[in-house]
Enzyme design. Structure first.
Site, PDB file in Angstrom:
ATOM      1  N   SER A   7       0.850  -1.197   0.000  1.00  0.00           N
ATOM      2  CA  SER A   7       0.000   0.000   0.000  1.00  0.00           C
ATOM      3  C   SER A   7       0.879   1.238   0.000  1.00  0.00           C
ATOM      4  O   SER A   7       1.637   1.462   0.957  1.00  0.00           O
ATOM      5  CB  SER A   7      -0.886   0.008   1.244  1.00  0.00           C
ATOM      6  N   HIS A  32      -1.499  -1.318  -4.112  1.00  0.00           N
ATOM      7  CA  HIS A  32      -2.724  -0.915  -3.407  1.00  0.00           C
ATOM      8  C   HIS A  32      -2.729   0.600  -3.233  1.00  0.00           C
ATOM      9  O   HIS A  32      -1.759   1.195  -2.751  1.00  0.00           O
ATOM     10  CB  HIS A  32      -2.761  -1.634  -2.057  1.00  0.00           C
ATOM     11  N   ASP A  34      -4.878   3.709  -1.684  1.00  0.00           N
ATOM     12  CA  ASP A  34      -5.924   4.046  -0.714  1.00  0.00           C
ATOM     13  C   ASP A  34      -6.433   5.467  -0.890  1.00  0.00           C
ATOM     14  O   ASP A  34      -5.705   6.428  -0.635  1.00  0.00           O
ATOM     15  CB  ASP A  34      -5.352   3.920   0.706  1.00  0.00           C
ATOM     16  N   MET A  36      -8.939   8.361   0.405  1.00  0.00           N
ATOM     17  CA  MET A  36      -9.713   8.738   1.604  1.00  0.00           C
ATOM     18  C   MET A  36     -10.221  10.166   1.452  1.00  0.00           C
ATOM     19  O   MET A  36      -9.487  11.043   0.994  1.00  0.00           O
ATOM     20  CB  MET A  36      -8.814   8.677   2.836  1.00  0.00           C
ATOM     21  N   HIS A  65      -8.631   1.274  -3.561  1.00  0.00           N
ATOM     22  CA  HIS A  65      -9.516   1.067  -2.411  1.00  0.00           C
ATOM     23  C   HIS A  65     -10.146   2.412  -2.079  1.00  0.00           C
ATOM     24  O   HIS A  65      -9.489   3.296  -1.539  1.00  0.00           O
ATOM     25  CB  HIS A  65      -8.658   0.520  -1.253  1.00  0.00           C
ATOM     26  N   MET A  67     -12.171   4.693   0.034  1.00  0.00           N
ATOM     27  CA  MET A  67     -12.765   4.913   1.360  1.00  0.00           C
ATOM     28  C   MET A  67     -13.410   6.293   1.314  1.00  0.00           C
ATOM     29  O   MET A  67     -12.944   7.259   1.922  1.00  0.00           O
ATOM     30  CB  MET A  67     -11.669   4.831   2.440  1.00  0.00           C
ATOM     31  N   MET A 136     -11.493  -5.658   6.027  1.00  0.00           N
ATOM     32  CA  MET A 136     -10.674  -4.713   6.790  1.00  0.00           C
ATOM     33  C   MET A 136     -10.397  -5.310   8.168  1.00  0.00           C
ATOM     34  O   MET A 136     -11.330  -5.618   8.909  1.00  0.00           O
ATOM     35  CB  MET A 136     -11.423  -3.378   6.979  1.00  0.00           C
ATOM     36  N   ASP A 174      -6.768  -6.352   4.587  1.00  0.00           N
ATOM     37  CA  ASP A 174      -6.125  -5.039   4.641  1.00  0.00           C
ATOM     38  C   ASP A 174      -6.129  -4.523   6.079  1.00  0.00           C
ATOM     39  O   ASP A 174      -7.196  -4.349   6.671  1.00  0.00           O
ATOM     40  CB  ASP A 174      -6.917  -4.098   3.719  1.00  0.00           C
ATOM     41  N   GLY A 176      -2.865  -4.054   9.293  1.00  0.00           N
ATOM     42  CA  GLY A 176      -2.057  -4.776  10.282  1.00  0.00           C
ATOM     43  C   GLY A 176      -1.398  -6.032   9.749  1.00  0.00           C
ATOM     44  O   GLY A 176      -0.996  -6.893  10.531  1.00  0.00           O
ATOM     45  N   GLY A 196       1.140  -2.204   4.163  1.00  0.00           N
ATOM     46  CA  GLY A 196       1.610  -0.826   4.038  1.00  0.00           C
ATOM     47  C   GLY A 196       2.850  -0.601   4.869  1.00  0.00           C
ATOM     48  O   GLY A 196       3.985  -0.715   4.382  1.00  0.00           O
TER      49      GLY A 196
HETATM   50  C1  DX5 Z   1      -6.129   1.650   5.961  1.00  0.00           C
HETATM   51  C2  DX5 Z   1      -5.771   1.343   4.525  1.00  0.00           C
HETATM   52  C3  DX5 Z   1      -4.688   0.364   4.388  1.00  0.00           C
HETATM   53  C4  DX5 Z   1      -3.364   0.794   4.959  1.00  0.00           C
HETATM   54  C5  DX5 Z   1      -2.811  -0.432   5.607  1.00  0.00           C
HETATM   55  O1  DX5 Z   1      -7.303   2.346   6.029  1.00  0.00           O
HETATM   56  O2  DX5 Z   1      -6.902   0.845   3.805  1.00  0.00           O
HETATM   57  O3  DX5 Z   1      -4.522  -0.079   3.044  1.00  0.00           O
HETATM   58  O4  DX5 Z   1      -2.441   1.292   4.035  1.00  0.00           O
HETATM   59  O5  DX5 Z   1      -1.714  -0.090   6.332  1.00  0.00           O
HETATM   60  P1  DX5 Z   1      -0.943  -1.112   7.280  1.00  0.00           P
HETATM   61  O6  DX5 Z   1      -0.518  -2.273   6.424  1.00  0.00           O
HETATM   62  O7  DX5 Z   1       0.179  -0.298   7.822  1.00  0.00           O
HETATM   63  O8  DX5 Z   1      -1.943  -1.550   8.337  1.00  0.00           O
HETATM   64 ZN    ZN Z   2      -6.555  -0.137   1.793  1.00  0.00          ZN
END
Ligand code: DX5
Ligand code: ZN
Length: 215
Positions: A7, A32, A34, A36, A65, A67, A136, A174, A176, A196
């Site tokens: 990510s 990936h 993201d 937002m 993705h 959001m 998630m 996605d 952690g 990420g």
């Molecule tokens: C969180 C994102 C993830 C994020 C994951 O809202 O959708 O894609 O980048 O990050 P890590 O892998 O650090 O949890």
């Molecule tokens: Zn994501």
């Protein structure tokens, strides 16, 4: 073999090109991306202009993705900016089935994302309309959070639902994902892992890619 998607939310934005290339060179299957909007999640990231630049450079397909609230307003723009997969949150739209066909009609693979507290039963009524279910395992909005164990158990529920219906959609996870958590996700039936902070913070990204793909 497990697929994986770095990510770029955790990339160094001053060296974004280098970090896109490094993801492509580590055996990743998708990049990936993201998006937002500060409404659906309490954070704002990047949008179509950045995707256009990133997808032109990337040698692997971009997994977008969204959001954002009302994602139906932006599907065509993200498709034209180079998305290969567009994933929308079931919680962000009133007409999920219509939205999934809108994504496919733009030539993209369609994904449905579920927040940790969302019941996976929502997927049962759109089986066959999506190519990917995104579980998630943290509340969306930020990288670097700790995986929620209850959300991991949901992966197994979705695996069972897909297998019983003989549907071959991908199960993407996605939030952690790290070298200490990915096995639990893969063992529960995940087929595509997003990483990420663990990927971009790794001292050896190639070794990280090799390890995670073993599942
Ligand atoms: C969180 C994102 C993830 C994020 C994951 O809202 O959708 O894609 O980048 O990050 P890590 O892998 O650090 O949890
Ligand atoms: Zn994501």
């Amino acid at each position: 073999m497990i697929k994986f998607a770095p990510s770029i939310l955790s990339a160094d934005f001053l060296k974004l090109g280098e970090d896109v290339k490094s993801a492509c060179d580590c055996g990743a299957d998708y990049l990936h991306f993201d998006v937002m909007d500060g409404m659906f999640v309490p954070n704002i990231s990047f949008g179509q202009c950045v995707l256009k630049a990133v997808s032109a450079l990337s040698t692997i397909p971009c997994d977008v993705h969204l959001m954002i609230e009302g994602p139906e307003r932006y599907i065509e723009q993200f498709a034209e900016s180079g998305a290969r997969v567009i994933t929308v949150h079931a919680e962000a739209t009133k007409h999920l089935q219509r939205l999934l066909s809108q994504i496919r009609s733009c030539g993209c693979l369609a994904g449905v994302a579920l927040n940790p507290a969302t019941n996976p039963e929502v997927l049962r009524y759109v089986l066959g309309d999506f190519d990917l279910a995104l579980v998630m395992t943290v509340n969306p909005g930020f990288g670097g959070q700790k995986m929620l164990p209850a959300a991991v158990r949901k992966i197994a529920d979705i695996r069972k639902m897909l297998d019983e219906a003989e549907v071959t959609s991908e199960i993407e996870v996605d939030g952690g994902v790290s070298l200490s958590t990915y096995k639990a996700m893969a063992n529960n039936g995940a087929t595509l892992l997003v990483a990420g902070s663990a990927f971009y913070g790794s001292p050896d990204r190639k070794a990280f890619g090799r390890e995670i793909r073993k599942g």
